[in-house]
Design an enzyme around this catalytic site. Sequence first.
Site, PDB file in Angstrom:
ATOM      1  N   ARG A 230       0.853  -1.192   0.000  1.00 17.59           N
ATOM      2  CA  ARG A 230       0.000   0.000   0.000  1.00 17.59           C
ATOM      3  C   ARG A 230       0.894   1.250   0.000  1.00 17.59           C
ATOM      4  NH1 ARG A 230      -3.695  -1.882  -2.078  1.00 17.59           N
ATOM      5  NH2 ARG A 230      -5.742  -2.361  -1.229  1.00 17.59           N
ATOM      6  N   HIS A 278      -1.203   0.810 -10.003  1.00 17.03           N
ATOM      7  CA  HIS A 278      -1.962  -0.067  -9.094  1.00 17.03           C
ATOM      8  C   HIS A 278      -2.662  -1.184  -9.886  1.00 17.03           C
ATOM      9  CE1 HIS A 278      -4.098  -0.176  -4.935  1.00 17.03           C
ATOM     10  NE2 HIS A 278      -3.937  -1.401  -5.440  1.00 17.03           N
TER      11      HIS A 278
HETATM   12  P1  NAP Z   1      -2.722 -10.784   4.647  1.00 21.09           P
HETATM   13  O1  NAP Z   1      -3.253 -12.089   4.189  1.00 21.09           O
HETATM   14  O2  NAP Z   1      -3.482 -10.030   5.669  1.00 21.09           O
HETATM   15  O3  NAP Z   1      -1.231 -11.059   5.179  1.00 21.09           O
HETATM   16  C1  NAP Z   1      -0.509 -10.096   5.867  1.00 21.09           C
HETATM   17  C2  NAP Z   1       0.888 -10.631   6.187  1.00 21.09           C
HETATM   18  O4  NAP Z   1       1.665  -9.537   6.710  1.00 21.09           O
HETATM   19  C3  NAP Z   1       0.900 -11.745   7.240  1.00 21.09           C
HETATM   20  O5  NAP Z   1       1.917 -12.677   6.956  1.00 21.09           O
HETATM   21  C4  NAP Z   1       1.228 -10.972   8.524  1.00 21.09           C
HETATM   22  O6  NAP Z   1       1.902 -11.712   9.543  1.00 21.09           O
HETATM   23  C5  NAP Z   1       2.189  -9.916   7.991  1.00 21.09           C
HETATM   24  N1  NAP Z   1       2.231  -8.752   8.891  1.00 21.09           N
HETATM   25  C6  NAP Z   1       1.206  -7.959   9.283  1.00 21.09           C
HETATM   26  N2  NAP Z   1       1.649  -7.013  10.137  1.00 21.09           N
HETATM   27  C7  NAP Z   1       2.984  -7.218  10.293  1.00 21.09           C
HETATM   28  C8  NAP Z   1       3.990  -6.599  11.059  1.00 21.09           C
HETATM   29  N3  NAP Z   1       3.724  -5.542  11.854  1.00 21.09           N
HETATM   30  N4  NAP Z   1       5.254  -7.100  10.981  1.00 21.09           N
HETATM   31  C9  NAP Z   1       5.531  -8.168  10.215  1.00 21.09           C
HETATM   32  N5  NAP Z   1       4.616  -8.812   9.442  1.00 21.09           N
HETATM   33  C10 NAP Z   1       3.352  -8.340   9.483  1.00 21.09           C
HETATM   34  O7  NAP Z   1      -2.515  -9.764   3.403  1.00 21.09           O
HETATM   35  P2  NAP Z   1      -2.612 -10.095   1.833  1.00 21.09           P
HETATM   36  O8  NAP Z   1      -4.019 -10.410   1.449  1.00 21.09           O
HETATM   37  O9  NAP Z   1      -1.544 -11.079   1.496  1.00 21.09           O
HETATM   38  O10 NAP Z   1      -2.268  -8.649   1.209  1.00 21.09           O
HETATM   39  C11 NAP Z   1      -0.970  -8.114   1.300  1.00 21.09           C
HETATM   40  C12 NAP Z   1      -0.897  -6.696   0.753  1.00 21.09           C
HETATM   41  O11 NAP Z   1      -1.103  -6.694  -0.674  1.00 21.09           O
HETATM   42  C13 NAP Z   1      -1.936  -5.704   1.307  1.00 21.09           C
HETATM   43  O12 NAP Z   1      -1.292  -4.477   1.610  1.00 21.09           O
HETATM   44  C14 NAP Z   1      -2.872  -5.486   0.143  1.00 21.09           C
HETATM   45  O13 NAP Z   1      -3.502  -4.225   0.235  1.00 21.09           O
HETATM   46  C15 NAP Z   1      -1.889  -5.558  -1.010  1.00 21.09           C
HETATM   47  N6  NAP Z   1      -2.495  -5.789  -2.331  1.00 21.09           N
HETATM   48  C16 NAP Z   1      -2.052  -5.055  -3.396  1.00 21.09           C
HETATM   49  C17 NAP Z   1      -2.581  -5.259  -4.675  1.00 21.09           C
HETATM   50  C18 NAP Z   1      -2.068  -4.507  -5.864  1.00 21.09           C
HETATM   51  O14 NAP Z   1      -2.667  -4.593  -6.948  1.00 21.09           O
HETATM   52  N7  NAP Z   1      -0.966  -3.786  -5.754  1.00 21.09           N
HETATM   53  C19 NAP Z   1      -3.580  -6.229  -4.858  1.00 21.09           C
HETATM   54  C20 NAP Z   1      -4.006  -6.971  -3.754  1.00 21.09           C
HETATM   55  C21 NAP Z   1      -3.452  -6.750  -2.483  1.00 21.09           C
HETATM   56  P3  NAP Z   1       1.234 -12.988  10.258  1.00 21.09           P
HETATM   57  O15 NAP Z   1       1.396 -14.102   9.235  1.00 21.09           O
HETATM   58  O16 NAP Z   1       2.054 -13.180  11.464  1.00 21.09           O
HETATM   59  O17 NAP Z   1      -0.208 -12.650  10.512  1.00 21.09           O
END
Ligand code: NAP
Length: 315
Positions: A230, A278
């Site tokens: 993000r 994006h």
């Molecule tokens: P998710 O399933 O919620 O996974 C989040 C991961 O980050 C988990 O492994 C979590 O750790 C880790 N995490 C959270 N807080 C942390 C911290 N303080 N320190 C270290 N690790 C931390 O998220 P997701 O669905 O994979 O999405 C990931 C990102 O991709 C988001 O920001 C989303 O907005 C972005 N995204 C971007 C696009 C694009 O087109 N650019 C598209 C889709 C998504 P734990 O395993 O310990 O819980």
Amino acid sequence: MQGDTLLIKSGGAAALPEWQHHFARLMPGLRVCGWDDPFVDARNVRYALVWQPDPGRLARYPRLRLILSAAAGVDHILADPKLPPNVPIVRMVTEETRERMSDFVTLSALAIVRDMPALVAAQRDGQWACDLTGRLARDTRVSVLGLGELGRAVAARLRANGFRVNGWTRTAKPAENVPVFSGEGQLDALLAQTDILVNLLPDTPATRGILGRRLFARLPAGASLIQVGRGAHLDRHALLDALDSGRLRWAVVDVFDIEPLPPDDALRRHPKVLVTPHIASTVSYAARARQVADVLGAHLRGAPLPFVYDAARGY
Ligand code: NAP
């Protein structure tokens, strides 16, 4: 179900017929209306599928049961200070989300190791840059910040393409097919062994601004960044300084705190930055409608819902 309304704010008025087409097949009893439809009866709105809902609007629906994010992140919903309490928010995660993100990050990582930006510049300048032979993926260490729904898929695909992959999570967990570093205490050790850093963290108070001077200073000189999390994660001035000083070699940046990125933004013109609008993982309406239908089906059966935002964790 009969008469229940799904209100949609995603893709604008132009996208509504396509959403309606998919839901007519998937959930024939559901009434599907656009965000600005003046004939919607607020008491019938049970579900809202949204991207950047206008602040205060969701609070107007007294029988709202679920808020469905049109994207994987929910930061664009949490920005509403009047969000109705106790209505679950469901993130949009589909197989297509994982595949598209894996394609994009792997493409970017391979472009970096094979010096593609320099080759494109050399062609433009009429040079025969036969010294730009790049390096092997198997000699390249990639660190994935966030091993969640997307980070795990990306790590697996990078590994399948030969990269040496490590991951970072908040909570300590068993190896997810890649060595896992966890928490603040292990971040520096991970950064020190990174040639390409991939950001796939959620936007939370703990992660906001993480891609800043302190972090860039802990990467080996000449590392590159793939920023697909993000916009709030990135300190753009710190990135520009790190690129200009040579500490960072390349950056692929897909997400920004202001979107669209203003035309005169320095990142757009920087020779070491690839700006993409994006699009790393923009999922088709068909796949998203299927996911919404699955979630609503689970909700109607009283089954557990997948991908529910957890306010206590912040993601
Ligand atoms: P998710 O399933 O919620 O996974 C989040 C991961 O980050 C988990 O492994 C979590 O750790 C880790 N995490 C959270 N807080 C942390 C911290 N303080 N320190 C270290 N690790 C931390 O998220 P997701 O669905 O994979 O999405 C990931 C990102 O991709 C988001 O920001 C989303 O907005 C972005 N995204 C971007 C696009 C694009 O087109 N650019 C598209 C889709 C998504 P734990 O395993 O310990 O819980």
